[in-house]
Scaffold this active site. Structure first.
Site, PDB file in Angstrom:
ATOM      1  N   LYS A 120       6.545   4.551  12.337  1.00  0.00           N
ATOM      2  CA  LYS A 120       6.107   5.264  10.414  1.00  0.00           C
ATOM      3  C   LYS A 120       5.100   4.932  10.022  1.00  0.00           C
ATOM      4  O   LYS A 120       4.246   5.217   9.602  1.00  0.00           O
ATOM      5  CB  LYS A 120       7.713   4.869   9.571  1.00  0.00           C
ATOM      6  CG  LYS A 120       7.270   5.891   7.868  1.00  0.00           C
ATOM      7  CD  LYS A 120       8.802   4.224   7.723  1.00  0.00           C
ATOM      8  CE  LYS A 120       8.711   3.345   7.534  1.00  0.00           C
ATOM      9  NZ  LYS A 120       9.634   2.610   5.797  1.00  0.00           N
ATOM     10  N   ASP A 138      10.741   8.225   6.587  1.00  0.00           N
ATOM     11  CA  ASP A 138      11.046   7.435   5.824  1.00  0.00           C
ATOM     12  C   ASP A 138      12.629   7.859   5.612  1.00  0.00           C
ATOM     13  O   ASP A 138      12.955   9.188   5.391  1.00  0.00           O
ATOM     14  CB  ASP A 138      10.268   6.679   4.269  1.00  0.00           C
ATOM     15  CG  ASP A 138      10.459   7.563   3.254  1.00  0.00           C
ATOM     16  OD1 ASP A 138      11.215   8.722   3.039  1.00  0.00           O
ATOM     17  OD2 ASP A 138       9.788   6.742   2.323  1.00  0.00           O
TER      18      ASP A 138
END
Length: 218
Positions: A120, A138
């Site tokens: 991420k 997320d």
């Protein structure tokens, strides 16, 4: 959900916010990298509050390394998991100096090899600092992708794969930011603000909150 619906969703999000970007405050790829590392399980507001004091003092790998873990913790103690984050940031700064001439690497593999940097974080840096059409999933994006039907999936990786497959090319560069902001301010976890959502009529969420739909331009 079909391609036409997805295109219209992103067209409307683009119309609302033609040039979206992260809410983290930074002026260099290195500052962005550190801010994203600090943002795990923390708010952007909280991270910005800490880096607003840190960066005027130390905003390069050398300067943060010189602070050491103890010195760095004084600036980031208000952020969750600050002990582990301080350790990772210091280790990352050392690697950047020793292996990358103090520059943030442009490759996913090199980014993910840094302590505390997962997929991420790497995606955020590649997208925001280097302009690559990556999508960092997320909690906000995971929720929005599933609720709306844009790219449903049971895992973060499944949602990322779905978004990479289904988001039209013209929207991929900014899709990450549009979806995060939509999840943060409209499609909120506990009570989505469906009446004010510009994609309400396209969204496949079955438990929409009641109210008059927001108007949108054609």
């Amino acid at each position: 959900m079909n391609r036409a619906k997805r295109s219209e969703i992103f067209r409307r999000l683009r119309e609302l916010n033609p040039h979206p970007t992260t809410e983290l405050i930074y002026i260099s790829p290195f500052e962005l990298l550190i801010a994203v590392m600090l943002s795990a399980q923390s708010t952007d507001v909280g991270v910005n509050k800490a880096t607003r004091k840190l960066y005027p003092v130390a905003n390069t790998p050398e300067k943060i390394l010189a602070l050491g873990e103890v010195g760095l913790k004084r600036y980031i103690a208000t952020i969750g998991l600050y002990n582990a984050k301080a350790k990772n940031v210091i280790a990352t700064c050392r690697i950047l100096i020793e292996q990358h001439a103090s520059e943030v690497p442009h490759s996913r593999e090199a980014l993910e090899a840094l302590p505390g940097v997962g997929r991420k974080t790497a995606n955020v840096v590649l997208n925001t600092a280097f302009g690559e059409p990556t999508i960092a999933v997320d909690t906000h994006i995971f929720r929005v992708a599933n609720r709306t039907g844009i790219a449903p999936g049971k895992t973060v990786n499944a949602v990322e794969t779905g978004l990479e497959k289904h988001v039209p090319t013209e929207f991929k560069q900014d899709a990450h930011h549009w979806l995060i902001l939509h999840g943060r301010y409209v499609c909120k976890a506990r009570k989505p603000d469906c009446p004010q959502c510009v994609i309400r009529d396209l969204c496949e969420y079955r438990m929409k909150t009641p109210g008059k739909p927001a108007a949108h331009s054609e």
